[in-house]
Design a protein around this motif. Structure first.
Motif, PDB file in Angstrom:
ATOM      1  N   ARG A  10       0.822  -1.201   0.000  1.00 51.05           N
ATOM      2  CA  ARG A  10       0.000   0.000   0.000  1.00 51.05           C
ATOM      3  C   ARG A  10       0.861   1.257   0.000  1.00 51.05           C
ATOM      4  O   ARG A  10       0.564   2.230  -0.702  1.00 51.05           O
ATOM      5  N   LEU A  11       1.934   1.237   0.771  1.00 50.18           N
ATOM      6  CA  LEU A  11       2.815   2.399   0.836  1.00 50.18           C
ATOM      7  C   LEU A  11       3.520   2.622  -0.496  1.00 50.18           C
ATOM      8  O   LEU A  11       3.699   3.764  -0.922  1.00 50.18           O
ATOM      9  N   LEU A  12       3.924   1.553  -1.161  1.00 52.34           N
ATOM     10  CA  LEU A  12       4.574   1.693  -2.463  1.00 52.34           C
ATOM     11  C   LEU A  12       3.637   2.378  -3.459  1.00 52.34           C
ATOM     12  O   LEU A  12       4.048   3.277  -4.213  1.00 52.34           O
ATOM     13  N   LYS A  13       2.388   1.990  -3.465  1.00 53.44           N
ATOM     14  CA  LYS A  13       1.418   2.616  -4.369  1.00 53.44           C
ATOM     15  C   LYS A  13       1.246   4.095  -4.049  1.00 53.44           C
ATOM     16  O   LYS A  13       1.135   4.935  -4.951  1.00 53.44           O
ATOM     17  N   GLN A  14       1.237   4.429  -2.755  1.00 52.79           N
ATOM     18  CA  GLN A  14       1.098   5.831  -2.371  1.00 52.79           C
ATOM     19  C   GLN A  14       2.313   6.639  -2.819  1.00 52.79           C
ATOM     20  O   GLN A  14       2.174   7.768  -3.311  1.00 52.79           O
ATOM     21  N   ASP A  18       2.630   9.871  -5.207  1.00 52.77           N
ATOM     22  CA  ASP A  18       3.325  11.099  -4.814  1.00 52.77           C
ATOM     23  C   ASP A  18       4.323  11.533  -5.886  1.00 52.77           C
ATOM     24  O   ASP A  18       4.458  12.736  -6.176  1.00 52.77           O
ATOM     25  N   ILE A  19       5.015  10.573  -6.462  1.00 51.17           N
ATOM     26  CA  ILE A  19       5.984  10.891  -7.517  1.00 51.17           C
ATOM     27  C   ILE A  19       5.275  11.494  -8.718  1.00 51.17           C
ATOM     28  O   ILE A  19       5.713  12.506  -9.282  1.00 51.17           O
ATOM     29  N   ALA A  20       4.160  10.890  -9.102  1.00 47.88           N
ATOM     30  CA  ALA A  20       3.427  11.367 -10.278  1.00 47.88           C
ATOM     31  C   ALA A  20       2.848  12.763 -10.058  1.00 47.88           C
ATOM     32  O   ALA A  20       2.762  13.557 -11.007  1.00 47.88           O
ATOM     33  N   ALA A  22       4.045  15.117  -7.874  1.00 47.99           N
ATOM     34  CA  ALA A  22       4.989  16.056  -7.266  1.00 47.99           C
ATOM     35  C   ALA A  22       5.023  17.373  -8.045  1.00 47.99           C
ATOM     36  O   ALA A  22       5.225  17.372  -9.262  1.00 47.99           O
ATOM     37  N   PRO A  23       4.866  18.520  -7.355  1.00 49.37           N
ATOM     38  CA  PRO A  23       4.827  19.804  -8.066  1.00 49.37           C
ATOM     39  C   PRO A  23       6.195  20.336  -8.483  1.00 49.37           C
ATOM     40  O   PRO A  23       6.270  21.248  -9.311  1.00 49.37           O
ATOM     41  N   THR A  24       7.279  19.785  -7.905  1.00 47.92           N
ATOM     42  CA  THR A  24       8.626  20.259  -8.247  1.00 47.92           C
ATOM     43  C   THR A  24       9.546  19.065  -8.453  1.00 47.92           C
ATOM     44  O   THR A  24       9.306  17.975  -7.898  1.00 47.92           O
ATOM     45  N   PRO A  25      10.630  19.250  -9.208  1.00 49.93           N
ATOM     46  CA  PRO A  25      11.604  18.168  -9.380  1.00 49.93           C
ATOM     47  C   PRO A  25      12.227  17.711  -8.063  1.00 49.93           C
ATOM     48  O   PRO A  25      12.526  16.532  -7.895  1.00 49.93           O
ATOM     49  N   VAL A  26      12.418  18.633  -7.121  1.00 47.29           N
ATOM     50  CA  VAL A  26      13.013  18.269  -5.836  1.00 47.29           C
ATOM     51  C   VAL A  26      12.091  17.322  -5.068  1.00 47.29           C
ATOM     52  O   VAL A  26      12.528  16.273  -4.553  1.00 47.29           O
ATOM     53  N   LEU A  27      10.809  17.658  -4.986  1.00 49.33           N
ATOM     54  CA  LEU A  27       9.866  16.786  -4.278  1.00 49.33           C
ATOM     55  C   LEU A  27       9.726  15.441  -4.975  1.00 49.33           C
ATOM     56  O   LEU A  27       9.586  14.399  -4.323  1.00 49.33           O
ATOM     57  N   ARG A  32      11.076   9.700  -4.877  1.00 50.75           N
ATOM     58  CA  ARG A  32      11.750   8.561  -5.519  1.00 50.75           C
ATOM     59  C   ARG A  32      12.771   7.920  -4.582  1.00 50.75           C
ATOM     60  O   ARG A  32      12.935   6.696  -4.566  1.00 50.75           O
ATOM     61  N   ALA A  33      13.448   8.747  -3.780  1.00 55.51           N
ATOM     62  CA  ALA A  33      14.382   8.194  -2.787  1.00 55.51           C
ATOM     63  C   ALA A  33      13.626   7.390  -1.730  1.00 55.51           C
ATOM     64  O   ALA A  33      14.079   6.308  -1.313  1.00 55.51           O
ATOM     65  N   LYS A  34      12.469   7.895  -1.288  1.00 54.02           N
ATOM     66  CA  LYS A  34      11.651   7.141  -0.328  1.00 54.02           C
ATOM     67  C   LYS A  34      11.211   5.811  -0.936  1.00 54.02           C
ATOM     68  O   LYS A  34      11.194   4.780  -0.250  1.00 54.02           O
ATOM     69  N   ARG A  35      10.861   5.841  -2.215  1.00 52.89           N
ATOM     70  CA  ARG A  35      10.452   4.607  -2.890  1.00 52.89           C
ATOM     71  C   ARG A  35      11.614   3.612  -2.937  1.00 52.89           C
ATOM     72  O   ARG A  35      11.430   2.411  -2.713  1.00 52.89           O
ATOM     73  N   ALA A  36      12.812   4.107  -3.219  1.00 50.34           N
ATOM     74  CA  ALA A  36      13.981   3.220  -3.249  1.00 50.34           C
ATOM     75  C   ALA A  36      14.236   2.609  -1.876  1.00 50.34           C
ATOM     76  O   ALA A  36      14.572   1.420  -1.756  1.00 50.34           O
ATOM     77  N   MET A  37      14.053   3.400  -0.814  1.00 49.01           N
ATOM     78  CA  MET A  37      14.224   2.875   0.533  1.00 49.01           C
ATOM     79  C   MET A  37      13.224   1.776   0.825  1.00 49.01           C
ATOM     80  O   MET A  37      13.556   0.750   1.428  1.00 49.01           O
ATOM     81  N   LEU A  38      11.986   1.986   0.384  1.00 50.41           N
ATOM     82  CA  LEU A  38      10.965   0.961   0.612  1.00 50.41           C
ATOM     83  C   LEU A  38      11.282  -0.303  -0.181  1.00 50.41           C
ATOM     84  O   LEU A  38      11.110  -1.420   0.325  1.00 50.41           O
ATOM     85  N   LEU A  39      11.757  -0.142  -1.410  1.00 50.23           N
ATOM     86  CA  LEU A  39      12.148  -1.310  -2.210  1.00 50.23           C
ATOM     87  C   LEU A  39      13.245  -2.094  -1.495  1.00 50.23           C
ATOM     88  O   LEU A  39      13.225  -3.330  -1.468  1.00 50.23           O
ATOM     89  N   ALA A  40      14.224  -1.388  -0.917  1.00 51.33           N
ATOM     90  CA  ALA A  40      15.295  -2.071  -0.181  1.00 51.33           C
ATOM     91  C   ALA A  40      14.726  -2.843   1.003  1.00 51.33           C
ATOM     92  O   ALA A  40      15.137  -3.979   1.271  1.00 51.33           O
ATOM     93  N   ARG A  41      13.760  -2.251   1.698  1.00 57.47           N
ATOM     94  CA  ARG A  41      13.162  -2.933   2.843  1.00 57.47           C
ATOM     95  C   ARG A  41      12.326  -4.126   2.430  1.00 57.47           C
ATOM     96  O   ARG A  41      12.112  -5.046   3.219  1.00 57.47           O
ATOM     97  N   HIS A  42      11.856  -4.138   1.192  1.00 61.20           N
ATOM     98  CA  HIS A  42      11.134  -5.295   0.654  1.00 61.20           C
ATOM     99  C   HIS A  42      12.090  -6.343   0.083  1.00 61.20           C
ATOM    100  O   HIS A  42      11.637  -7.422  -0.316  1.00 61.20           O
ATOM    101  N   GLY A  43      13.375  -6.035   0.014  1.00 65.02           N
ATOM    102  CA  GLY A  43      14.340  -6.983  -0.534  1.00 65.02           C
ATOM    103  C   GLY A  43      14.592  -6.816  -2.016  1.00 65.02           C
ATOM    104  O   GLY A  43      15.349  -7.597  -2.612  1.00 65.02           O
TER     105      GLY A  43
END
Length: 376
Positions: A10-14, A18-20, A22-27, A32-43
């Motif tokens: 569920r968090l990955l989908k959220q 958020d990425i889609a 995002a109003p600025t490139p920084v956000l 995307r970094a948060k998504r990568a962290m979640l992917l790492a936690r999923h293995g």
């Protein structure tokens, strides 16, 4: 090679939403970094690494403190989930330094999450004074809806209470971790809570089995089954090599030595190569005990000698005590009474040291006001 499991989170989908949006490139980069962290936690380490490589290229071309902080934190998690590497703490501490040193930047979220992870790493290192410092900082700066940070901290505190011998107080903190993870839709955290609860209960049962009468094997296996079924349903792979080791420990307690031996042989080399070698001595001693009970006496002797060699001076007190206690049993069964007596003496001292350490940890937690989780 089996294909990577399909992640259902569920968090990955959220985060993808958020990425889609995002109003600025920084956000967008931060999400995307948060998504990568979640992917790492999923293995899903390969996909996480691909994402982070792209973000590093972006950060090199367009430096920004928010992106830098999230990238350092993500790299710390990559180190942790790749091999439980010691560099994870340095990388996360660097992320925290960036977050705190950037005037006006909206980095409270990454600051709180860094503190929560540093608390967990302090628990792993048994640096309880540092854990309390990080816990206080996390609770100070974490917003009520920063469920990821609050769940991580709650689990670190729960593990500390459990290690200190107070499973009842630990339970309240586990439940708080589960509550925050559920609110965030963080299925990886829910899996981690389930696994750590099962692991700590197994550790307590190992202690009891070496000082009294075994008898919790069947109940403990239900906890391992729950972790495996949950991970399979959601495509989680981060515990794929650790859960079978936990099952082998429990089967050893239950007396199913042949099946435990098979699991140890299949999964223990990989687990030790992942950075768990400091815990390897007690697992090798368990394997030696399994071999003795399977009639493999020569092999059991060699395995016991290997456990002695692998006994790390930095090994946890309870694992050291378990190693010596188990080797006492092995050498007694092999008729090596002198060596058994030596390990019995060492085991008694280690168990006494462990009991004293548990008292000290409980006092620290009480003094820090961490008896019960507070709202939110």
């Amino acid at each position: 090679m089996n294909p990577p499991p399909l992640i259902k989170s569920r968090l990955l989908k959220q985060l993808e939403r958020d990425i889609a949006a995002a109003p600025t490139p920084v956000l967008s980069a931060c999400s995307r970094a948060k998504r990568a962290m979640l992917l790492a936690r999923h293995g899903a380490l390969a996909e996480a690494r691909e994402t982070l490589t792209g973000l590093h290229q972006l950060a090199f071309q367009h430096p920004h403190p928010e992106i830098g902080a999230w990238l350092h934190l993500a790299e710390g998690l990559m180190s942790y989930y790749t091999d439980f590497g010691s560099t994870s703490r340095d990388k996360i501490a660097r992320a925290l330094k960036i977050a705190r040193a950037t005037p006006g930047a909206n980095l409270a979220e990454v600051e709180a999450l860094c503190c929560a992870w540093l608390a967990q790493l302090a628990y792993v290192a048994h640096d309880y004074e540092q854990l309390l410092v990080q816990a206080a900082d996390c609770l100070r700066c974490a917003a009520p809806d920063n469920h990821v940070a609050r769940a991580r901290l709650a689990m670190a505190v729960a593990l500390t209470w459990h290690y200190a011998g107070d499973a009842g107080t630990a339970q309240a903190w586990y439940m708080r971790a589960r509550r925050h993870a559920s609110l965030e839709g963080d299925d990886a955290m829910l899996s981690a809570v389930m696994y750590n609860m099962a692991e700590m209960r197994a550790a307590q049962a190992r202690h009891e089995s070496l000082s009294s009468v075994p008898g919790q094997g069947r109940e403990l296996l239900l906890g391992v089954d729950s972790v495996e079924h949950y991970d399979q349903a959601l495509g989680l792979a981060s515990m794929a090599d650790l859960t079978p080791i936990l099952r082998a420990q429990i089967l050893t307690l239950y007396g199913d030595y042949e099946q435990a031996c098979q699991l140890f042989e299949q999964y223990l080399p990989q687990a030790m190569s992942m950075g768990l070698s400091r815990l390897g001595s007690s697992l090798l001693a368990d394997l030696a005990w399994c071999r003795v009970n399977c009639g493999q006496h020569d092999h059991a002797l060699r395995q016991a000698q290997e456990a002695e060699i692998e006994l790390d001076p930095q090994c946890d007190l309870d694992d050291r005590a378990i190693t010596h206690s188990r080797l006492t049993q092995v050498y007694n069964r092999l008729g090596l009474d002198d060596r058994a007596a030596q390990h019995r003496q060492l085991a008694d001292q280690c168990w006494a040291d462990f009991a004293a350490e548990q008292v000290r940890i409980r006092a620290l937690l009480m003094g820090a006001g961490l008896l019960q989780p507070q709202e939110p």
